[in-house]
Design a protein around this motif. Sequence first.
Motif, PDB file in Angstrom:
ATOM      1  N   VAL A 100      28.751  44.390  37.556  1.00 27.12           N
ATOM      2  CA  VAL A 100      29.786  43.316  36.776  1.00 27.12           C
ATOM      3  C   VAL A 100      29.656  44.243  35.489  1.00 27.12           C
ATOM      4  O   VAL A 100      28.899  45.132  34.969  1.00 27.12           O
ATOM      5  N   VAL A 101      31.211  44.484  35.089  1.00 29.05           N
ATOM      6  CA  VAL A 101      31.564  45.091  33.903  1.00 29.05           C
ATOM      7  C   VAL A 101      32.346  43.955  33.009  1.00 29.05           C
ATOM      8  O   VAL A 101      32.803  42.861  33.512  1.00 29.05           O
ATOM      9  N   CYS A 102      31.810  44.013  31.558  1.00 33.60           N
ATOM     10  CA  CYS A 102      32.163  42.964  30.738  1.00 33.60           C
ATOM     11  C   CYS A 102      32.141  43.583  29.663  1.00 33.60           C
ATOM     12  O   CYS A 102      32.042  44.472  29.102  1.00 33.60           O
ATOM     13  N   GLY A 103      33.057  42.836  28.513  1.00 31.30           N
ATOM     14  CA  GLY A 103      33.352  43.231  27.225  1.00 31.30           C
ATOM     15  C   GLY A 103      34.132  42.471  26.376  1.00 31.30           C
ATOM     16  O   GLY A 103      34.679  41.195  26.900  1.00 31.30           O
ATOM     17  N   GLY A 104      34.458  42.669  25.292  1.00 31.39           N
ATOM     18  CA  GLY A 104      35.143  41.912  24.461  1.00 31.39           C
ATOM     19  C   GLY A 104      34.659  42.235  22.928  1.00 31.39           C
ATOM     20  O   GLY A 104      34.843  43.216  22.502  1.00 31.39           O
TER      21      GLY A 104
END
Length: 136
Positions: free
Chosen positions: A45-49
């Motif tokens: 999983v790649v995630c950000g914000g």
Amino acid sequence: MVYVGYGIGELEIWNKSFTPSSWTPCRRKSAQNDIKCLDVLEDWVVCGGGPNLSLWYLNQGSGISLLDMGDVVPSVVRFTEDSIVAAGNSPHLFHWGLSGQLKRKVSSKLERVQDVCLNTKLRNQPILLAAGTPSE
């Protein structure tokens, strides 16, 4: 499986829960912890914000690599066949290898990039499309 990113900086995966903003390298003092974007590729999983963009291996439940975008807050991220493409509140597209190493930072004529799409139907010439707010 169901993947949900929350405004409190938490990523829930079916019956597991990860908190990217609790991983120290992922924290930002100048941004909230919102998960604004995520993508999934098998056990990755790649995630950000608000927290920095990060790559996670689901079987370990921990961050593997921080994908440094500087001051850019990511709003879109996509796995491609052999890389990760992301963008956010800047005119740049960031392109990483699956190891987390930055391959390219490409400028666009957009003020901010809000979506990206990769068309791979033409195998010899894949096309990356970017949409966003035009610069004045």
